[in-house]
Design a protein around this motif. Structure first.
Motif, short mmCIF file in Angstrom:
data_model
loop_
_atom_site.label_atom_id
_atom_site.label_comp_id
_atom_site.label_asym_id
_atom_site.label_seq_id
_atom_site.Cartn_x
_atom_site.Cartn_y
_atom_site.Cartn_z
N GLY A 119 -4.07 -4.74 -12.99
CA GLY A 119 -4.14 -3.85 -11.84
C GLY A 119 -4.09 -2.40 -12.26
O GLY A 119 -4.16 -2.11 -13.45
N PRO A 120 -3.93 -1.47 -11.32
CA PRO A 120 -3.74 -1.72 -9.90
C PRO A 120 -5.06 -2.01 -9.19
O PRO A 120 -6.08 -1.56 -9.67
CB PRO A 120 -3.14 -0.40 -9.41
N PRO A 121 -5.00 -2.73 -8.06
CA PRO A 121 -3.81 -3.35 -7.51
C PRO A 121 -3.36 -4.55 -8.34
O PRO A 121 -4.20 -5.24 -8.91
CB PRO A 121 -4.27 -3.80 -6.11
N LYS A 175 0.85 -1.20 0.00
CA LYS A 175 0.00 0.00 0.00
C LYS A 175 0.87 1.23 0.00
O LYS A 175 1.90 1.28 0.69
CB LYS A 175 -0.86 0.02 1.27
N TYR A 176 0.48 2.23 -0.81
CA TYR A 176 1.07 3.57 -0.71
C TYR A 176 0.01 4.40 0.00
O TYR A 176 -1.00 4.74 -0.61
CB TYR A 176 1.37 4.14 -2.10
N ASP A 177 0.19 4.67 1.27
CA ASP A 177 -0.87 5.26 2.11
C ASP A 177 -2.12 4.38 2.00
O ASP A 177 -2.03 3.22 2.30
CB ASP A 177 -1.14 6.73 1.72
N ASP A 178 -3.23 4.93 1.49
CA ASP A 178 -4.45 4.13 1.41
C ASP A 178 -4.60 3.42 0.07
O ASP A 178 -5.52 2.64 -0.14
CB ASP A 178 -5.69 5.02 1.63
N PHE A 179 -3.70 3.74 -0.87
CA PHE A 179 -3.80 3.17 -2.22
C PHE A 179 -3.15 1.79 -2.27
O PHE A 179 -1.97 1.64 -1.95
CB PHE A 179 -3.12 4.13 -3.20
N VAL A 180 -3.96 0.78 -2.65
CA VAL A 180 -3.42 -0.58 -2.72
C VAL A 180 -2.79 -0.78 -4.11
O VAL A 180 -3.49 -0.76 -5.12
CB VAL A 180 -4.53 -1.64 -2.48
N ALA A 181 -1.47 -0.95 -4.16
CA ALA A 181 -0.76 -1.09 -5.45
C ALA A 181 -0.57 -2.55 -5.84
O ALA A 181 -0.52 -2.88 -7.02
CB ALA A 181 0.60 -0.38 -5.38
N VAL A 182 -0.46 -3.42 -4.83
CA VAL A 182 -0.29 -4.87 -5.07
C VAL A 182 -1.17 -5.60 -4.08
O VAL A 182 -1.20 -5.24 -2.90
CB VAL A 182 1.19 -5.30 -4.86
N GLY A 216 2.46 -6.72 -17.79
CA GLY A 216 1.15 -6.12 -17.52
C GLY A 216 1.16 -4.68 -17.94
O GLY A 216 2.22 -4.11 -18.22
N PRO A 217 -0.01 -4.06 -17.97
CA PRO A 217 -0.09 -2.66 -18.43
C PRO A 217 0.66 -1.70 -17.50
O PRO A 217 0.88 -2.01 -16.33
CB PRO A 217 -1.58 -2.37 -18.43
N SER A 218 1.00 -0.54 -18.04
CA SER A 218 1.69 0.48 -17.25
C SER A 218 0.86 0.83 -16.03
O SER A 218 -0.36 0.97 -16.12
CB SER A 218 1.86 1.75 -18.08
N GLY A 219 1.53 0.94 -14.91
CA GLY A 219 0.84 1.38 -13.69
C GLY A 219 0.14 0.26 -12.94
O GLY A 219 -0.52 0.50 -11.93
N CYS A 220 0.27 -1.00 -13.41
CA CYS A 220 -0.48 -2.09 -12.75
C CYS A 220 0.20 -2.57 -11.47
O CYS A 220 -0.42 -3.28 -10.69
CB CYS A 220 -0.74 -3.24 -13.71
N GLY A 221 1.45 -2.18 -11.27
CA GLY A 221 2.09 -2.55 -10.01
C GLY A 221 3.34 -3.41 -10.15
O GLY A 221 3.85 -3.95 -9.16
N LYS A 222 3.86 -3.53 -11.36
CA LYS A 222 5.02 -4.40 -11.61
C LYS A 222 6.27 -3.92 -10.86
O LYS A 222 6.94 -4.70 -10.18
CB LYS A 222 5.33 -4.47 -13.12
N SER A 223 6.59 -2.64 -11.02
CA SER A 223 7.79 -2.09 -10.36
C SER A 223 7.67 -2.21 -8.85
O SER A 223 8.66 -2.44 -8.15
CB SER A 223 7.98 -0.62 -10.69
N THR A 224 6.45 -2.05 -8.36
CA THR A 224 6.23 -2.15 -6.91
C THR A 224 6.55 -3.56 -6.41
O THR A 224 7.16 -3.72 -5.35
CB THR A 224 4.77 -1.75 -6.59
N ILE A 225 6.19 -4.57 -7.20
CA ILE A 225 6.52 -5.95 -6.82
C ILE A 225 8.05 -6.11 -6.78
O ILE A 225 8.60 -6.68 -5.83
CB ILE A 225 5.90 -6.96 -7.81
P1 ADP Z 1 4.16 -0.44 -13.14
O1 ADP Z 1 5.56 -0.79 -12.78
O2 ADP Z 1 3.31 -1.63 -13.47
O3 ADP Z 1 4.07 0.62 -14.21
P2 ADP Z 1 4.12 0.76 -10.49
O4 ADP Z 1 4.44 -0.36 -9.58
O5 ADP Z 1 5.18 1.75 -10.80
O6 ADP Z 1 3.46 0.18 -11.83
O7 ADP Z 1 2.89 1.57 -9.88
C1 ADP Z 1 1.68 0.91 -9.47
C2 ADP Z 1 0.69 1.96 -8.97
O8 ADP Z 1 1.18 2.53 -7.77
C3 ADP Z 1 0.49 3.12 -9.94
O9 ADP Z 1 -0.88 3.46 -9.93
C4 ADP Z 1 1.36 4.22 -9.40
O10 ADP Z 1 0.81 5.48 -9.70
C5 ADP Z 1 1.32 3.93 -7.90
N1 ADP Z 1 2.57 4.32 -7.22
C6 ADP Z 1 3.81 3.89 -7.54
N2 ADP Z 1 4.74 4.40 -6.70
C7 ADP Z 1 4.05 5.17 -5.82
C8 ADP Z 1 4.42 5.97 -4.70
N3 ADP Z 1 5.69 6.07 -4.30
N4 ADP Z 1 3.43 6.63 -4.04
C9 ADP Z 1 2.14 6.51 -4.41
N5 ADP Z 1 1.71 5.77 -5.45
C10 ADP Z 1 2.65 5.12 -6.15
#
Ligand code: ADP
Length: 239
Positions: A198-200, A12-19, A36-45
């Protein structure tokens, strides 16, 4: 190195569930692609596996040293190519001289010979990516995490780099987890493709790629390759 197991990963990034509740394994020596599509949460994983951000769930079996190549900013602009490449070694206490020797033994193979004293800003896109990859490999870790390693490279050179990475990787005993949104790149460079939504981020499908290594340009033209790419693409676009 043991198998890496990711279980019920939630970020979670604050209240936003990314994964949300993502589980997968990275068997020793195998290569995984997260697609997966841009913004779906890959980098976060990837950042969670690297231990760079807080998460719930478990990530077990990761080695002490991990090579992590983020999307941008791998090379420090104020250091020469050589200094950038020796940095992962000197940070571990290896002498500058010894580190240089080690880096020098790879310069030819990575197409960077003659550019040791240049600064990253003068490198072409492909050269920069190769230098960034070599820097990541200089961490000498059994696990490397690559976040869209060829994202900034044009389609033709990208294929050249796939072939090149596949060839180079044969000599290193490593597992990789690579983030990409290029379906063919995922199939060519991986043993297991994990399709996310995603996201999440959630796992939609896992596709095994039973093509033997080292793979070359001929594999890309086979019906088996086309079928696997189609299977991944179908999972990506399926609603
Ligand atoms: P991907 O790698 O699939 O493009 P990310 O993992 O970068 O996706 O991001 C997943 C979601 O989390 C996106 O909606 C992005 O806007 C959000 N996000 C990523 N990093 C942060 C952060 N540091 N704070 C808040 N939201 C974030």
């Amino acid at each position: 190195m043991s198998e890496i197991t990711v279980r019920n990963l939630t970020v979670k990034y604050d209240d936003f569930v990314a994964v949300e509740d993502v589980s997968f394994d990275v068997p020793h020596g195998l290569h995984i692609a997260l697609v997966g599509p841009s913004g779906c949460g890959k980098s976060t994983i990837l950042k969670s596996v690297a231990g760079l951000i807080p998460y719930t769930g478990t990530v077990d079996g990761t080695p002490e040293r991990i090579g992590y190549m983020p999307q941008k900013g791998v090379l420090l602009p104020w250091y020469t190519v050589m200094k950038n490449l020796t940095l992962p070694l000197t940070l571990r206490g290896i002498s500058e001289k010894e580190a240089q020797k080690k880096v020098e033994s790879h310069l030819e193979e990575f197409g960077l010979k003659g550019f040791e004293d240049k600064y990253p800003s003068v490198l072409s896109g492909g050269m920069y990516q190769r230098a960034a990859l070599l820097r990541t490999l200089m961490v000498e870790a059994p696990l490397i995490l690559l976040d869209e390693p060829f994202g900034a490279v044009d389609a033709l050179n990208r294929r050249r780099l796939w072939l090149w990475l596949e060839e180079r990787r044969m000599g290193w005993d490593i597992s990789t987890i690579m983030v990409t949104h290029d379906v063919e790149e995922a199939v060519f460079l991986s043993d297991i493709v994990i399709v996310l939504d995603g996201p999440p981020a959630r796992i939609k499908k896992v596709v095994n790629v039973p093509l033997p290594h080292p793979r070359d340009i001929h594999h890309m033209g086979t019906p088996q390759f086309a079928h696997l790419a189609e299977e991944v693409l179908e999972a990506v676009i399926e609603r």
